[in-house]
Design an enzyme around this catalytic site. Structure first.
Site, mmCIF file in Angstrom:
data_model
loop_
_atom_site.group_PDB
_atom_site.id
_atom_site.type_symbol
_atom_site.label_atom_id
_atom_site.label_comp_id
_atom_site.label_asym_id
_atom_site.label_seq_id
_atom_site.Cartn_x
_atom_site.Cartn_y
_atom_site.Cartn_z
ATOM 1 N N HIS A 37 12.084 -8.875 -21.261
ATOM 2 C CA HIS A 37 11.048 -7.874 -21.496
ATOM 3 C C HIS A 37 11.322 -7.161 -22.817
ATOM 4 C CE1 HIS A 37 11.061 -8.571 -17.161
ATOM 5 N NE2 HIS A 37 9.814 -8.175 -17.143
ATOM 6 N N THR A 40 8.679 -3.130 -24.463
ATOM 7 C CA THR A 40 9.012 -1.714 -24.279
ATOM 8 C C THR A 40 10.274 -1.349 -25.024
ATOM 9 O OG1 THR A 40 7.922 -1.647 -22.128
ATOM 10 C CG2 THR A 40 9.560 0.047 -22.566
ATOM 11 N N HIS A 77 13.167 -3.120 -15.865
ATOM 12 C CA HIS A 77 12.878 -4.411 -16.481
ATOM 13 C C HIS A 77 13.157 -4.368 -17.985
ATOM 14 C CE1 HIS A 77 9.238 -1.932 -16.562
ATOM 15 N NE2 HIS A 77 8.983 -2.503 -17.713
ATOM 16 N N ASP A 169 4.574 2.927 -16.602
ATOM 17 C CA ASP A 169 3.338 2.969 -15.812
ATOM 18 C C ASP A 169 3.571 2.409 -14.417
ATOM 19 O OD1 ASP A 169 1.401 4.001 -17.731
ATOM 20 O OD2 ASP A 169 1.622 2.116 -18.800
ATOM 21 N N HIS A 282 5.097 -7.782 -23.034
ATOM 22 C CA HIS A 282 5.736 -7.040 -21.949
ATOM 23 C C HIS A 282 6.856 -7.842 -21.301
ATOM 24 C CE1 HIS A 282 6.143 -4.512 -18.337
ATOM 25 N NE2 HIS A 282 6.175 -5.648 -17.666
ATOM 26 N N SER A 404 13.722 15.776 16.580
ATOM 27 C CA SER A 404 13.878 14.525 17.314
ATOM 28 C C SER A 404 15.124 13.765 16.879
ATOM 29 C CB SER A 404 12.646 13.639 17.112
ATOM 30 O OG SER A 404 11.502 14.223 17.719
ATOM 31 N N GLU A 440 9.504 8.640 4.146
ATOM 32 C CA GLU A 440 10.726 7.876 4.408
ATOM 33 C C GLU A 440 11.241 7.129 3.186
ATOM 34 O OE1 GLU A 440 8.750 8.472 8.366
ATOM 35 O OE2 GLU A 440 8.071 7.786 6.390
ATOM 36 N N HIS A 490 15.544 6.837 18.251
ATOM 37 C CA HIS A 490 14.468 6.200 19.026
ATOM 38 C C HIS A 490 14.549 4.695 18.828
ATOM 39 C CE1 HIS A 490 13.425 10.368 18.952
ATOM 40 N NE2 HIS A 490 12.353 10.200 19.713
ATOM 41 N N HIS A 502 5.643 2.505 18.101
ATOM 42 C CA HIS A 502 6.836 3.267 17.755
ATOM 43 C C HIS A 502 8.124 2.606 18.245
ATOM 44 C CE1 HIS A 502 4.007 6.271 16.596
ATOM 45 N NE2 HIS A 502 4.869 7.265 16.551
ATOM 46 N N ARG A 549 16.765 7.765 22.109
ATOM 47 C CA ARG A 549 16.044 8.960 22.530
ATOM 48 C C ARG A 549 16.493 9.374 23.924
ATOM 49 N NH1 ARG A 549 9.911 9.368 24.882
ATOM 50 N NH2 ARG A 549 9.670 11.623 24.757
#
Length: 698
Positions: A37, A40, A77, A169, A282, A404, A440, A490, A502, A549
């Site tokens: 690359h 850049t 990259h 980007d 690129h 939880s 997460e 859980h 779940h 749980r």
């Protein structure tokens, strides 16, 4: 210097030649290997040179210096953007390393890897991970300052420094960067400065086909300090105004209550004739004509490859000399701090050495035998409460599931600007309880950044099924062997009424498939305590702590082997009454069914060995003698018991073994009903054992 280049005050013609040398080295390196690359790295060379030679506080001779600024190339990259500056600055790379780009055994792999190249803080491959983990770097710096020097005025502590990021980007299109950037704004991380290379090009061409929002406005909405430097002059001409960029960075350093986002408008590949601005530069070599054109454009010899003039290299490697004075000035403040803070200095020494605190082993709770027992998530919470006063470096929280996951240490303030306190959580900018929100993936990347920053030990929790949302970050942490802890609760159909959306079924197998990641699924409260103890003592590689749980029996350790054996991954929990004819292997909440089955088999005159296997990975690390002592090859009748797909267990079961497993999704009902309906009972384990014995000819 030229009509297209405006240098900061104090730069000389040597600096401009160094920038142009960086451009040409990028083109030559990609041309030689035939892929990579270059675009850049060519157009962003002035910005990278500015950071490395004129802005960041660091020492090429001591890349791990405590007082250094951190740099994260999120646009991984464009690895040459960083490699070339590490070469010019004298961080350990030489010209031959650039010539060996992306080849076997080189110090310059396709994407920067912190375990390969000195001076690289983090491995950034998948886009979005770098900028997201950089948020963790910035959070860690603030927490460490709070532990060591909380009373110092802003900018006066030896523990004050900045984290700089170059993002593309593509980084800002990946959702993980949005998650983490939102957290950074909420946390008011004034020590984080991001340079966005806004060149409007990705692999498929102009970003307008997929990326049209006002990104700067988005970051302003996140609560960032947003600035723009436009080298395209609104599209009228191209002026690499490095002086303007430096001025904005210096202003950003003064903003203490917001992270800074600098939109740098560039043209990818500038000043390559005919190719600048094209997506063709690129991710592919420029070709002989393109490389020659670039060299002519910047006044270097088109006939030479990897041209680095001696006076240029001598100039750039004077960075080490400049670092001496900066480091000496920093050290004055550092030594004064040590003299005035003997207790905190001792803490710092311990944290740098990664030593466990006095009283660590004694802090862990033990749990009495109890048929009703305790959920392992609840036991984990009790362990964290017990460790809180002993291990100030241990901190963490949850992706909006603290109640939880049981990840909140009682009485500890939240890591949060005070004015953002809620009725439930008191904020303190140096606090301990992390609130990731329902993010997460961002949480996973941030945990890596916190851990890589060096002094503290982070953990983060969510439901095990939602770990899928953080898998990209977990995989990268595993590649780097980052010692982050994931509290995944859980853990099975045992979570019950929330139903199959779940209930993790394939997750244990999927995460055991990731190299360097340890999955630990304790079978009761005491194994949970020992799991925390073992992972903190290991301090190596990420660990997924898989917790229930629902309550499960706490085994009577006068009847069963001690839970401290968990450190070996698998152990004989209860030996057969005679030479074993069958081995029962269980994990988590299902071990109780294997234990009951052992009792029934023994009563029927079938000697059975009970093995607890909380961590396949840790068991695999043991020597062959130990593994044979637990699972002797001579006993081929075996049964595994786990409420998930059986794929990971077949290598232990062999031809004659049988798996009591779950090969389909769950259902919505209470845990007891689900385990019974899906065949997790002592009777099912006994039946599987007899079937295995028959297959083995016993």
């Amino acid at each position: 210097m030229t009509e297209n280049f405006k240098a900061p005050e104090g730069w000389t013609e040597l600096d401009k030649r160094a920038v142009d040398t960086a451009r040409v080295l990028a083109a030559d390196a990609v041309e030689k290997v035939g892929n990579g690359h270059p675009g850049t790295a060519v157009s962003l060379a002035p910005a990278a040179y500015l950071l490395y030679q004129d802005v960041m506080r660091h020492d090429p001779k001591d890349p791990s210096w405590l007082g250094r600024d951190r740099f994260v190339l999120s646009a991984g990259h464009s690895s040459l953007t960083q490699y070339i500056q590490l070469f010019l600055g004298g961080f350990g790379l030489e010209k031959k390393d650039l010539e060996e780009l992306r080849t076997w055994g080189s110090k310059t792999p396709g994407h920067p890897e912190n375990f390969v190249t000195s001076g690289v803080e983090i491995t950034t491959g998948p886009l979005g991970q770098g900028i997201s983990s950089a948020v963790g770097f910035a959070m860690a710096q603030r927490r460490e300052r709070g532990l060591l020097d909380p009373e110092a005025a802003e900018g006066t502590s030896p523990f004050d420094h900045f984290t700089y990021v170059i993002a593309s980007d593509g980084d800002l299109q990946e959702g993980v960067s949005s998650e983490a950037s939102s957290i950074a704004g909420t946390q008011q991380l004034g020590n984080l400065i991001v340079l966005w290379d806004d060149n409007e090009i990705s692999i498929e061409g102009d970003t307008s086909i997929a990326f049209t929002e006002d990104t700067a406005a988005r970051y302003e909405a996140y609560g960032w300090d947003v600035r723009t430097v436009d080298w395209t002059q609104g599209g009228t001409e191209y002026l690499e105004d490095v002086a303007a960029l430096k001025a904005e960075i210096l202003e950003a350093q003064k903003v203490t209550d917001k992270p800074t986002f600098i939109r740098l408008r560039t043209v990818i590949g500038w000043p390559i004739p005919e190719l600048a601005g094209s997506h063709s530069v690129h991710g592919a070599k420029l070709g002989a004509e393109g490389v020659a054109g670039l060299k002519k454009a910047v006044g270097l010899d088109p006939e030479q490859q990897f041209q680095v003039d001696e006076d240029v290299l001598a100039h750039t490697r004077a960075l080490a000399e400049r670092a001496v004075s900066a480091k000496a000035e920093w050290d004055k403040g550092y030594q004064a701090w040590r003299s005035a803070n003997a207790e905190k200095a001792a803490l710092l020494d311990r944290l740098q050495a990664r030593e466990l605190p006095e009283g660590f082993a004694e802090a862990f709770p033990s749990f009495e035998a109890d048929a009703k027992g305790l959920a392992t998530r609840a036991a984990s919470g009790k362990v964290l409460e017990a460790l809180a006063p002993v291990m100030p470096e241990l901190w963490g929280g949850s992706a909006d599931l603290a109640g939880s996951n049981n990840t909140t240490m009682k009485g500890e303030p939240s890591f949060l600007p005070e004015e953002l306190s809620s009725s439930e959580f008191a904020g303190d900018k140096y606090g301990r309880t992390l609130h990731f929100g329902i993010r997460e993936h961002g949480m996973g990347a941030i945990l890596s950044g916190i851990s890589l920053h060096g002094l503290t030990r982070p953990y983060g929790g969510t439901f095990f099924q939602f770990s899928d949302y953080m898998r990209g970050a977990v995989r990268l942490a595993s590649l780097m062997k980052v010692p982050a802890t994931y509290v995944w609760t859980h853990d099975s159909i045992g979570l019950g009424e929330d139903g199959p959306t779940h209930q993790p079924v394939e997750h244990l197998a999927a995460y055991r498939a990731i190299p360097n990641l340890s999955i630990v699924r304790p079978a009761d409260a005491n194994e949970t305590a020992q799991a925390w103890k073992a992972l903190l003592e290991r301090d190596h590689g990420p660990v997924g702590l898989i917790l229930s749980r629902q309550a499960m029996p706490t085994f009577d350790r006068s009847e069963y082997a001690g839970a401290e054996n968990l450190v070996k991954g698998g152990y004989i929990m209860k030996e057969a009454s005679a030479e074993p004819q069958v081995i029962l292997i269980g994990t988590g909440s299902e071990l109780q069914y294997a234990a009951e089955a052992q009792t029934q088999l023994e009563a029927a005159g079938i000697p059975a060995r009970l093995v607890s296997m909380p961590s396949v990975e840790w068991f695999d690390e043991q020597d062959e003698e130990y593994k044979e002592s637990v699972l002797p090859a001579s006993v081929t009748a075996r049964v595994s018991v786990e409420a998930g797909i059986a794929m990971p267990w077949y290598r232990f079961l062999g031809t004659h073994g049988r798996a009591v497993s779950l090969e389909h999704y769950g259902a919505s009902a209470d845990a007891g009903t689900l385990f019974k309906e899906f065949g997790f009972t002592a009777e099912a384990v006994v039946a599987a054992a007899k079937d295995s014995l028959a297959a083995a000819g016993a």
